[in-house]
Design an enzyme around this catalytic site. Structure first.
Site, PDB file in Angstrom:
ATOM      1  N   LYS A  70      -1.320   4.085  -5.602  1.00  0.00           N
ATOM      2  CA  LYS A  70      -0.724   3.646  -4.452  1.00  0.00           C
ATOM      3  C   LYS A  70      -2.185   3.838  -4.079  1.00  0.00           C
ATOM      4  O   LYS A  70      -2.731   4.758  -3.443  1.00  0.00           O
ATOM      5  CB  LYS A  70       0.190   3.991  -4.124  1.00  0.00           C
ATOM      6  CG  LYS A  70       0.673   3.070  -2.800  1.00  0.00           C
ATOM      7  CD  LYS A  70       1.871   4.328  -2.334  1.00  0.00           C
ATOM      8  CE  LYS A  70       2.456   3.448  -0.856  1.00  0.00           C
ATOM      9  NZ  LYS A  70       3.624   4.100  -0.731  1.00  0.00           N
ATOM     10  N   SER A 145       7.009   0.657   0.850  1.00  0.00           N
ATOM     11  CA  SER A 145       5.254  -0.001   0.599  1.00  0.00           C
ATOM     12  C   SER A 145       4.918  -0.126  -0.462  1.00  0.00           C
ATOM     13  O   SER A 145       3.531  -0.503  -0.485  1.00  0.00           O
ATOM     14  CB  SER A 145       5.110   0.902   1.729  1.00  0.00           C
ATOM     15  OG  SER A 145       4.867   2.342   1.337  1.00  0.00           O
ATOM     16  N   SER A 169      10.428   3.289  -0.332  1.00  0.00           N
ATOM     17  CA  SER A 169       8.685   2.515  -0.900  1.00  0.00           C
ATOM     18  C   SER A 169       8.881   2.458  -2.148  1.00  0.00           C
ATOM     19  O   SER A 169       7.652   1.746  -2.866  1.00  0.00           O
ATOM     20  CB  SER A 169       8.082   3.234  -0.330  1.00  0.00           C
ATOM     21  OG  SER A 169       8.097   2.200   1.332  1.00  0.00           O
TER      22      SER A 169
HETATM   23  N1  GLN Z   1      10.418   0.790   4.617  1.00  0.00           N
HETATM   24  C1  GLN Z   1      10.304   2.683   5.357  1.00  0.00           C
HETATM   25  C2  GLN Z   1       9.427   2.516   6.585  1.00  0.00           C
HETATM   26  O1  GLN Z   1       9.014   1.458   6.910  1.00  0.00           O
HETATM   27  C3  GLN Z   1      10.297   3.039   4.305  1.00  0.00           C
HETATM   28  C4  GLN Z   1       9.032   3.662   3.851  1.00  0.00           C
HETATM   29  C5  GLN Z   1       8.494   4.017   2.993  1.00  0.00           C
HETATM   30  O2  GLN Z   1       9.293   4.605   2.131  1.00  0.00           O
HETATM   31  N2  GLN Z   1       7.207   5.103   2.894  1.00  0.00           N
HETATM   32  O3  GLN Z   1       8.915   3.422   6.983  1.00  0.00           O
END
Ligand code: GLN
Length: 498
Positions: A70, A145, A169
């Site tokens: 990532k 994400s 995410s």
């Molecule tokens: N979708 C969640 C957020 O927008 C989790 C994101 C994540 O786990 N990095 O915060």
């Protein structure tokens, strides 16, 4: 071995093929590098120029199986932008502990994957570098994400990948792309070199084609790191899972996370798997996580609060972009941050700054911290009776691109089932759980802190029983690619900075 055959292998199978002398690390790397360069899903932001000059040291346990990472992991000399324009082209002078450790174990860097900006999002549509497409259906999101990592693995453009999970995410994009994603116990994997979102929640973990690969990758990720003050290491070793049955395993199904709001097709797949689990010897009972319905509200106070503090460092002085004006320092700060950050990141900085301000601190941040403690206590109580808590990973299958971008609350609901474990710091895996409307659904298995080995065993037994065929994601992706090439020149090639 042909490149197509090579990219069909799981990482563990590729290691075995190399040990038998059927292929070597350079051939495998080049097969995946070609696949990554041909990526039409916008999953990659950077792809390595070539295979590493030196072969992996003999006996390296991961034998040269390349790794997609990532974007937010710092990688020395390689763009590390966390999906944001504000640090576009930033090439760190050092490499994140976990990426360096995996390279030492024989998993060299294949490429950097697209993500929501600073890991804020559930669909990858918040990336400054454009959305990622879901390999099962290119009109849909891959989740977020870590959507680039999930799409790359599901499409056969990477054997495995690293993601990070703050509120879901890793698990949610794994579910939406039909692969395995594991969020380890908080503190077991070093955060050193991970560009921070919400430090008390961020955790790195594997995205893989199957449970065995998740164990193999995680084995070389966990460990104490003196450079991460919240690092606790892992007691013992991550073993290779081998379970075929679930005899004596008590599964708790929290009524708060398996009712309203979950799509009927996702719930049907979940219930079918509960029956399978019973056939394998598990007992299944309803359990209670009474505070779980408040998890999302607490998370969207705590994560933005931490983010507003972490992101203060992007000031146009120390990192990345600077946009100056005539108004001196204040204007430089304002313009740099106004132009460098995307809309979702700004929303969170504002929310977080507000909830931490002196008059509101206790009302918002303090209350959310108390809710967090209650949620951790709920899990503690549940694990007194049950080995694992199981839920659907995401409330729906992959949704259409653009369908939730105007409605942040609808977007936040994607994490309804994953955020509670993040707040509690406990480990959880998502495994493919069959299809609904022709698209993958996920099963989440959560256990107490440091129960990764038991989670992986239960996940393996269920994976075998479910018999999900992930190859159809890869096939669909290739067929869609061929159709696109017949119709037009196809989407833009992935960016390469070298
Ligand atoms: N979708 C969640 C957020 O927008 C989790 C994101 C994540 O786990 N990095 O915060």
């Amino acid at each position: 071995m042909s490149a197509t055959r090579l990219t069909e292998l799981t990482a563990a199978q590729a290691v075995a093929a190399m040990q038998r002398g059927e292929t070597d690390a350079t051939e495998l790397f080049e097969a995946y590098r070609a696949a990554a360069q041909a990526d039409e899903l916008n999953a990659y932001l950077w792809v390595a120029d070539g295979a590493p000059a030196a072969p992996p040291p003999s006996g390296a346990p991961l034998a040269g199986v390349p790794l997609a990472v990532k974007d937010l992991f710092c990688t020395q000399g390689v763009p590390s932008q966390a999906g944001s324009k504000i640090i576009e082209g930033y090439r760190p002078p050092y490499t994140a502990t976990v990426v360096a450790g995996l390279a030492d174990a024989g998993a060299p860097l294949l490429g950097k994957t697209n993500q929501d900006e600073f890991a804020m999002g559930s669909s990858n549509e918040n990336s400054a570098y454009g959305p990622v497409l879901n390999p099962w259906d290119r009109t849909r999101v891959p989740g977020g994400s870590s959507g680039g990592s999930a799409a790359a693995v599901a499409a056969g453009c990477a054997p495995w990948a690293l993601g990070t999970d703050t509120g879901g995410s890793i698990r949610q994009p794994a579910a939406l792309c039909g692969i395995v994603g594991l969020k380890p116990t908080y503190g077991t994997v070093s955060r050193y070199g991970m560009i921070a979102f919400a430090s008390s929640l961020d955790q790195a973990g594997p995205l893989t084609r199957d449970v065995t690969d998740a164990a193999l990758l995680l084995r070389h990720m966990v460990g104490h790191d003196a450079r991460d003050s919240t690092s606790v290491g892992f007691p013992g070793e991550i073993a290779t899972p081998s379970a075929e049955r679930l005899d004596g395993i008590r599964l708790g199904v929290p009524e708060e996370l398996t009712g309203e709001g979950i799509e009927p097709g996702v719930l049907d797949a979940f219930n079918a798997t509960l029956e399978l689990a019973q056939e394998l010897g598990a007992t299944v009972q309803t359990c209670r996580l009474p505070h779980a319905p408040h998890a999302l509200a607490a998370y969207y106070v705590l994560a933005p609060a931490e983010a507003s503090s972490n992101l203060a460092r992007y000031d146009g002085v120390r990192y990345g972009a600077r946009v100056s004006g005539d108004g001196g320092l204040p204007e430089m700060y304002t313009r740099t941050r106004s132009e460098g950050f995307g809309a979702e990141v700004k929303r969170r900085i504002m929310l977080g700054t507000y909830s931490l301000s002196s008059g509101y601190y206790d009302a918002y941040y303090g209350s959310a911290q108390r809710v967090r403690t209650k949620i951790a206590e709920d899990f503690h109580a549940a694990f007194g009776t049950f080995d694992f808590v199981v839920t659907p990973t995401a409330p729906s299958v992959a949704f259409e691109l653009g369908s939730k971008t105007e409605d942040p609350f609808a977007m936040y609901l994607n994490d309804y089932c994953t955020v509670p474990m993040s707040l509690a710091g406990t480990p959880a895996i998502s495994i493919p759980n069959g299809l609904s409307e022709g698209l993958p659904t996920g099963l989440q298995i959560a256990g107490p802190a440091f129960s990764e080995n038991r989670i992986l065993d239960a996940a393996l037994a269920l994976e075998r029983a479910i018999g999900f065929d992930g190859s159809s994601g890869r096939t669909r992706s290739r067929e869609a690619g061929r159709r696109a090439h017949h119709q037009d020149a196809g989407p833009e090639a992935p960016r390469s900075y070298d």
